[in-house]
Design a protein around this motif. Structure first.
Motif, PDB file in Angstrom:
ATOM      1  N   SER A  13      43.911  17.850  40.511  1.00  0.00           N
ATOM      2  CA  SER A  13      44.495  17.369  39.272  1.00  0.00           C
ATOM      3  C   SER A  13      46.011  17.501  39.276  1.00  0.00           C
ATOM      4  O   SER A  13      46.566  18.415  39.860  1.00  0.00           O
ATOM      5  N   ALA A  14      46.682  16.589  38.574  1.00  0.00           N
ATOM      6  CA  ALA A  14      48.131  16.683  38.425  1.00  0.00           C
ATOM      7  C   ALA A  14      48.506  17.668  37.326  1.00  0.00           C
ATOM      8  O   ALA A  14      49.647  18.081  37.229  1.00  0.00           O
ATOM      9  N   ARG A  15      47.565  18.037  36.498  1.00  0.00           N
ATOM     10  CA  ARG A  15      47.821  18.978  35.408  1.00  0.00           C
ATOM     11  C   ARG A  15      47.794  20.409  35.946  1.00  0.00           C
ATOM     12  O   ARG A  15      47.062  20.706  36.876  1.00  0.00           O
ATOM     13  N   PRO A  16      48.554  21.287  35.304  1.00  0.00           N
ATOM     14  CA  PRO A  16      48.483  22.688  35.741  1.00  0.00           C
ATOM     15  C   PRO A  16      47.134  23.310  35.401  1.00  0.00           C
ATOM     16  O   PRO A  16      46.527  22.979  34.385  1.00  0.00           O
ATOM     17  N   TRP A  17      46.697  24.202  36.258  1.00  0.00           N
ATOM     18  CA  TRP A  17      45.485  24.972  36.030  1.00  0.00           C
ATOM     19  C   TRP A  17      45.880  26.338  35.510  1.00  0.00           C
ATOM     20  O   TRP A  17      46.941  26.860  35.851  1.00  0.00           O
ATOM     21  N   LEU A  18      45.025  26.952  34.696  1.00  0.00           N
ATOM     22  CA  LEU A  18      45.312  28.250  34.108  1.00  0.00           C
ATOM     23  C   LEU A  18      44.479  29.323  34.790  1.00  0.00           C
ATOM     24  O   LEU A  18      43.264  29.186  34.920  1.00  0.00           O
ATOM     25  N   THR A  19      45.164  30.385  35.213  1.00  0.00           N
ATOM     26  CA  THR A  19      44.487  31.545  35.760  1.00  0.00           C
ATOM     27  C   THR A  19      44.913  32.783  34.986  1.00  0.00           C
ATOM     28  O   THR A  19      45.861  32.750  34.206  1.00  0.00           O
ATOM     29  N   ALA A  20      44.199  33.861  35.211  1.00  0.00           N
ATOM     30  CA  ALA A  20      44.545  35.155  34.626  1.00  0.00           C
ATOM     31  C   ALA A  20      44.465  36.190  35.729  1.00  0.00           C
ATOM     32  O   ALA A  20      43.511  36.202  36.518  1.00  0.00           O
ATOM     33  N   ASP A  21      45.478  37.033  35.819  1.00  0.00           N
ATOM     34  CA  ASP A  21      45.518  38.121  36.786  1.00  0.00           C
ATOM     35  C   ASP A  21      45.644  39.428  36.033  1.00  0.00           C
ATOM     36  O   ASP A  21      46.163  39.469  34.914  1.00  0.00           O
ATOM     37  N   ILE A  22      45.157  40.495  36.645  1.00  0.00           N
ATOM     38  CA  ILE A  22      45.168  41.778  35.958  1.00  0.00           C
ATOM     39  C   ILE A  22      45.637  42.893  36.876  1.00  0.00           C
ATOM     40  O   ILE A  22      45.183  43.004  38.013  1.00  0.00           O
ATOM     41  N   VAL A  23      46.591  43.666  36.380  1.00  0.00           N
ATOM     42  CA  VAL A  23      47.117  44.840  37.071  1.00  0.00           C
ATOM     43  C   VAL A  23      46.390  46.038  36.475  1.00  0.00           C
ATOM     44  O   VAL A  23      46.531  46.327  35.286  1.00  0.00           O
ATOM     45  N   VAL A  24      45.617  46.722  37.304  1.00  0.00           N
ATOM     46  CA  VAL A  24      44.862  47.894  36.855  1.00  0.00           C
ATOM     47  C   VAL A  24      45.482  49.126  37.501  1.00  0.00           C
ATOM     48  O   VAL A  24      45.547  49.222  38.730  1.00  0.00           O
ATOM     49  N   ILE A  25      45.932  50.045  36.663  1.00  0.00           N
ATOM     50  CA  ILE A  25      46.579  51.260  37.150  1.00  0.00           C
ATOM     51  C   ILE A  25      45.695  52.461  36.842  1.00  0.00           C
ATOM     52  O   ILE A  25      45.168  52.593  35.734  1.00  0.00           O
ATOM     53  N   ARG A  26      45.564  53.326  37.862  1.00  0.00           N
ATOM     54  CA  ARG A  26      44.779  54.560  37.743  1.00  0.00           C
ATOM     55  C   ARG A  26      45.548  55.674  38.437  1.00  0.00           C
ATOM     56  O   ARG A  26      45.754  55.630  39.651  1.00  0.00           O
ATOM     57  N   SER A  27      46.015  56.635  37.687  1.00  0.00           N
ATOM     58  CA  SER A  27      46.689  57.816  38.247  1.00  0.00           C
ATOM     59  C   SER A  27      47.794  57.443  39.237  1.00  0.00           C
ATOM     60  O   SER A  27      47.866  57.998  40.337  1.00  0.00           O
ATOM     61  N   LEU A  46      46.049  40.892  43.395  1.00  0.00           N
ATOM     62  CA  LEU A  46      45.548  41.412  42.124  1.00  0.00           C
ATOM     63  C   LEU A  46      44.217  40.740  41.812  1.00  0.00           C
ATOM     64  O   LEU A  46      44.013  39.570  42.167  1.00  0.00           O
ATOM     65  N   PRO A  47      43.308  41.432  41.139  1.00  0.00           N
ATOM     66  CA  PRO A  47      42.097  40.746  40.675  1.00  0.00           C
ATOM     67  C   PRO A  47      42.494  39.633  39.705  1.00  0.00           C
ATOM     68  O   PRO A  47      43.450  39.774  38.943  1.00  0.00           O
ATOM     69  N   GLY A  48      41.752  38.551  39.741  1.00  0.00           N
ATOM     70  CA  GLY A  48      42.037  37.459  38.822  1.00  0.00           C
ATOM     71  C   GLY A  48      41.413  36.168  39.301  1.00  0.00           C
ATOM     72  O   GLY A  48      40.786  36.116  40.352  1.00  0.00           O
ATOM     73  N   GLY A  49      41.610  35.125  38.503  1.00  0.00           N
ATOM     74  CA  GLY A  49      41.061  33.836  38.874  1.00  0.00           C
ATOM     75  C   GLY A  49      41.177  32.840  37.745  1.00  0.00           C
ATOM     76  O   GLY A  49      41.841  33.089  36.736  1.00  0.00           O
ATOM     77  N   TYR A  50      40.507  31.717  37.918  1.00  0.00           N
ATOM     78  CA  TYR A  50      40.584  30.623  36.960  1.00  0.00           C
ATOM     79  C   TYR A  50      39.945  30.988  35.624  1.00  0.00           C
ATOM     80  O   TYR A  50      38.901  31.629  35.579  1.00  0.00           O
ATOM     81  N   VAL A  51      40.606  30.564  34.554  1.00  0.00           N
ATOM     82  CA  VAL A  51      40.084  30.724  33.201  1.00  0.00           C
ATOM     83  C   VAL A  51      39.098  29.589  32.958  1.00  0.00           C
ATOM     84  O   VAL A  51      39.395  28.424  33.229  1.00  0.00           O
ATOM     85  N   ASP A  52      37.914  29.935  32.472  1.00  0.00           N
ATOM     86  CA  ASP A  52      36.880  28.935  32.212  1.00  0.00           C
ATOM     87  C   ASP A  52      37.209  28.104  30.973  1.00  0.00           C
ATOM     88  O   ASP A  52      37.920  28.559  30.074  1.00  0.00           O
ATOM     89  N   GLU A  53      36.643  26.917  30.913  1.00  0.00           N
ATOM     90  CA  GLU A  53      36.802  26.058  29.745  1.00  0.00           C
ATOM     91  C   GLU A  53      36.300  26.789  28.501  1.00  0.00           C
ATOM     92  O   GLU A  53      35.234  27.418  28.524  1.00  0.00           O
ATOM     93  N   GLY A  54      37.088  26.768  27.440  1.00  0.00           N
ATOM     94  CA  GLY A  54      36.705  27.424  26.202  1.00  0.00           C
ATOM     95  C   GLY A  54      36.949  28.924  26.178  1.00  0.00           C
ATOM     96  O   GLY A  54      36.583  29.588  25.214  1.00  0.00           O
ATOM     97  N   GLU A  55      37.550  29.461  27.209  1.00  0.00           N
ATOM     98  CA  GLU A  55      37.779  30.898  27.339  1.00  0.00           C
ATOM     99  C   GLU A  55      39.268  31.198  27.195  1.00  0.00           C
ATOM    100  O   GLU A  55      40.099  30.446  27.692  1.00  0.00           O
ATOM    101  N   SER A  56      39.619  32.277  26.532  1.00  0.00           N
ATOM    102  CA  SER A  56      41.032  32.682  26.475  1.00  0.00           C
ATOM    103  C   SER A  56      41.422  33.311  27.805  1.00  0.00           C
ATOM    104  O   SER A  56      40.561  33.769  28.571  1.00  0.00           O
TER     105      SER A  56
END
Length: 147
Positions: A13-27, A46-56
């Motif tokens: 697609s020519a449109r941008p895709w939305l992903t979410a990444d998460i930084v998890v810190i422990r000690s 980092l853990p993360g990936g594509y945001v599903d349709e209808g998902e924040s």
């Protein structure tokens, strides 16, 4: 979904895709996954990936965290770090990510799942090279965490 978007090939697609990444810190360590697939197969990220349709993006980050590491977090626990939209940040296509931060207790264990070949904790002062722009995201998250 518009006619120009395809669920079959998210990289066409020519449109941008939305992903979410998460930084998890422990000690004072951060959770990284080793990528099982291209691009950057075998690299740490980092853990993360594509945001599903209808998902924040926040809900997507929590879902991806659980799928890739087994760690369960409520979306409202995640603190937004920022948006990353450099056009070249992902070699597959135009991808915008929203990054989140989560601090977990010292006993939390991660196990690789989904498209992660491995999951491990790394001291913040001894990180491997990271895929994509994840070093920038991690640096921003650590500044926020220390503030």
């Amino acid at each position: 979904m518009s006619e120009t978007q395809s669920t079959e090939n998210p990289w066409g697609s020519a449109r941008p895709w939305l992903t979410a990444d998460i930084v998890v810190i422990r000690s004072g360590s951060v959770l990284l996954i080793q990528r099982a697939d291209e691009p950057h197969k075998g690299s740490w990220a980092l853990p993360g990936g594509y945001v599903d349709e209808g998902e924040s993006s926040r809900a997507g980050a929590a879902r991806e965290l659980e799928e890739e590491t087994g760690i369960v977090a409520m979306p409202e626990e995640l603190v937004q770090v920022g948006a990353y939209d450099d056009p070249g940040r992902d070699p597959r296509d135009r991808v915008v990510t929203i990054a989140y931060l989560l601090e977990v207790a010292s006993g939390v264990v991660a196990m690789a799942g989904d498209d992660a070949a491995a999951a491990d904790w790394f001291p913040l002062d001894a990180l491997p090279p990271l895929a994509f722009d994840h070093a920038e995201i991690l640096a921003d998250a650590v500044r926020r965490w220390k503030a």
